[in-house]
Structures are given as C-alpha cells and as structure tokens.
Scaffold this active site. Sequence first.
Site, short mmCIF file in Angstrom:
data_model
loop_
_atom_site.label_atom_id
_atom_site.label_comp_id
_atom_site.label_asym_id
_atom_site.label_seq_id
_atom_site.Cartn_x
_atom_site.Cartn_y
_atom_site.Cartn_z
N ASP A 271 -6.96 -1.36 -4.62
CA ASP A 271 -8.07 -1.10 -3.70
C ASP A 271 -9.10 -0.16 -4.33
O ASP A 271 -10.31 -0.35 -4.18
CB ASP A 271 -7.56 -0.50 -2.39
CG ASP A 271 -6.61 -1.42 -1.64
OD1 ASP A 271 -6.71 -2.65 -1.81
OD2 ASP A 271 -5.78 -0.90 -0.88
N ASP B 131 0.85 -1.19 0.00
CA ASP B 131 0.00 0.00 0.00
C ASP B 131 0.88 1.23 0.00
O ASP B 131 2.04 1.18 0.45
CB ASP B 131 -0.91 0.01 1.24
CG ASP B 131 -2.07 -0.97 1.12
OD1 ASP B 131 -2.47 -1.29 -0.02
OD2 ASP B 131 -2.58 -1.40 2.17
#
Length: 151
Positions: A127, A110
């Site tokens: 995401d 991330d």
Amino acid sequence: MGKFWIKFAAIFVAVFAVDQIIKFVFLNGFRWDGEFFSLILTFNKGVAFSMFAFLDEWLKILQLVLIIALFIYLVYQKELLHEHWVAFALLLGAGSSNLLDRFIHSGVVDYVFWHKWFEFAVFNFADVMINLAVAIIFIQILIEYKRKKAK
C-alpha cells in the site's frame, strides 16, 4: 529483453518479493503492540478502508483485469511508460502482491495499524509503494508542467 525491461522487472520483482516476505513473517505469528502503532495481522476483504468489500470474490477478478489492462495500456503507450517507468514498476509490483493475497488468503494481508490520537486503516508495504508510485507520477507531471510553462 532490453535494459529498460530488465530494470522495470527488477523493481517489480523487488517490491513484490519484499512485500510477500514481510507478509510471510506476519502470517507466521509475528505481532508487536506499540504506543503509536501496532503490527498486527489482518485480512482486508476490500480495498483502501475496506471499501468495496461487498464485491467479495468479484473484487479479485476486477483487480486482476485492472492490472492486466494497465500493463497492456502501458506497453502500447510507450511514452507514458518511459516517462514514469519507476512509478509504474512500483505500482504494478505492489498491486500484484496484494492481488496474490486475494487469491491465496481471500483478502489482502495488512499489518500496520496506527492508533495514537486517531485510528487509521490497517495497511501494508505494498500500500505504501502504491501511494509512493502515485506521488512520484504526480511530482513528475508537476515538474514537467512547470518546465513547459517556463519556456
């Protein structure tokens, strides 16, 4: 392979490749700190908001089973697949990219961290594509519902 599967595969591969390319940049040291958000490398051992991180290695097995099960279900539920094929291609491409991270990096890579006014979970391109896919399915269902109701 028919035109449908070629288009499905093209979206799947594009989302997967773009996500992995962006992650490669962060894995090789890119970082940017801004006033509203920062681009920083983190590894999420869980799912959204690090939920289920306690499952550790079992989480990637669970995610693998879920992705395979969804794909098999869609192959047999051709009408559902054809109604929402773009969304499912986005969803499966993004989910598979995050799954690959779990196997290679022991967590999802991330990098987008919103921190102005409040701190939000760190997330990535995959995401965003997963959320977009869910929104597309929701909107398509809502449009179909309104169309049927108007009859």
